[in-house]
Design an enzyme around this catalytic site. Structure first.
Site, PDB file in Angstrom:
ATOM      1  N   SER A   1     -52.237  34.687  61.557  1.00  0.00           N
ATOM      2  CA  SER A   1     -53.072  34.558  62.744  1.00  0.00           C
ATOM      3  C   SER A   1     -53.513  35.948  63.233  1.00  0.00           C
ATOM      4  O   SER A   1     -54.250  36.631  62.531  1.00  0.00           O
ATOM      5  CB  SER A   1     -52.330  33.752  63.814  1.00  0.00           C
ATOM      6  OG  SER A   1     -53.206  33.294  64.814  1.00  0.00           O
TER       7      SER A   1
ATOM      8  N   HIS B   1     -56.786  29.506  61.122  1.00  0.00           N
ATOM      9  CA  HIS B   1     -56.579  28.158  61.674  1.00  0.00           C
ATOM     10  C   HIS B   1     -57.880  27.346  61.693  1.00  0.00           C
ATOM     11  O   HIS B   1     -58.192  26.646  62.668  1.00  0.00           O
ATOM     12  CB  HIS B   1     -55.995  28.240  63.082  1.00  0.00           C
ATOM     13  CG  HIS B   1     -54.766  29.084  63.181  1.00  0.00           C
ATOM     14  ND1 HIS B   1     -53.670  28.911  62.358  1.00  0.00           N
ATOM     15  CD2 HIS B   1     -54.455  30.138  63.998  1.00  0.00           C
ATOM     16  CE1 HIS B   1     -52.731  29.801  62.679  1.00  0.00           C
ATOM     17  NE2 HIS B   1     -53.199  30.564  63.650  1.00  0.00           N
TER      18      HIS B   1
END
Length: 258
Positions: free
Chosen positions: A139, A175
């Site tokens: 991330s 994501h």
């Protein structure tokens, strides 16, 4: 321990569900340790040694303990570099060089970049990368190595970030399957030129770079996608393509825990 070439593993993965712990380490973390082991361990009798860098979550102590539990379960040795409220070690470069893998966790990539630059850690990370220390993360810990991407660091609405470390000359999306607003914004930002070529990972996938070459896309889960976005300078349109994804050994059919 160093890899055979400057190496970054940039992911939307790394942790998988566990019946007792908050999460466990999955095949992506194992890949990171294998990359570091290419030239053999300094101490072949010892476990892989990981430095967890959780700047993006403010060095949250509970999360650090969860990482320690996951490492114990996997048979890894894991320690932390903390910068809040003051660095936990006197010589950061020497400390980081003692690990096989530097794993950077998620959270606010904007805050991560600001704090790293305040401490000179942006320069340290580049030097370690050039020396062959394996850099990896999820991330925010994926976007940071690139030129930028999109982030929720400023609030619930996603916004572009364009001042990444730039060790990799592309932008990065993370994501992209589980947060539905990310791909539309990434497509728009690439089409209008705010972001350059952008490499986008679904949850459970990652991108392996050697020097500044994308070597392969990998996944902890069947069916997850990795996509590349770029602007066609002739037509001005957007070109989107799926990249081939190698399924890692031990991949699970369930969702990633990240």
């Amino acid at each position: 321990m160093t890899a055979s070439a400057p190496t970054i593993l940039a992911t939307s993965a790394g942790c998988v569900p566990h019946p007792r712990l908050r999460f466990a380490f999955g095949p992506m973390m194992r890949l990171a340790t294998e990359l570091a082991a290419e030239d053999g361990w300094h101490d072949p009798s010892g476990p892989p040694c990981i430095c967890n860098v959780s700047t993006a979550s403010g060095d949250d102590a509970r999360f650090q303990r969860d990482m320690e539990e996951a490492a114990r379960e996997a048979g890894y040795e894991l320690h932390h570099l903390s910068l809040f409220s003051t660095p936990n070690v006197a010589d950061i470069p020497a400390y980081l060089r003692s690990f096989d893998v530097i794993w950077v966790n998620g959270g606010s990539v904007v805050n991560l970049l600001a704090v790293w630059r305040a401490h000179g850690l942006d320069r340290v990370m580049r030097q370690l990368w050039e020396e062959g220390v394996v850099l990896a993360g999820v991330s925010a810990g994926s976007i940071c190595w690139h030129t930028g991407g999109v982030t929720d660091s400023f609030g619930p609405d996603l916004a572009p970030v364009t001042d990444g470390l730039g060790m990799l000359p592309w932008a990065n999306g993370v994501h992209c399957d589980s947060e539905e607003a990310r791909m539309p914004l990434l497509r728009r930002l690439v089409a209008e030129g705010t972001l350059g070529e952008t490499h986008c990972t679904d949850d459970s996938t990652g991108l392996l770079y050697r020097s500044q070459q994308l070597v392969e896309a990998v996944s902890e889960k069947r069916g997850a996608r990795v996509r590349r976005l770029r602007r066609d300078d002739v037509s001005g349109g957007l070109v989107e393509e799926d990249l081939p994804v190698r399924l890692l050994e031990g991949a699970l059919p369930g969702e990633s825990a990240d």
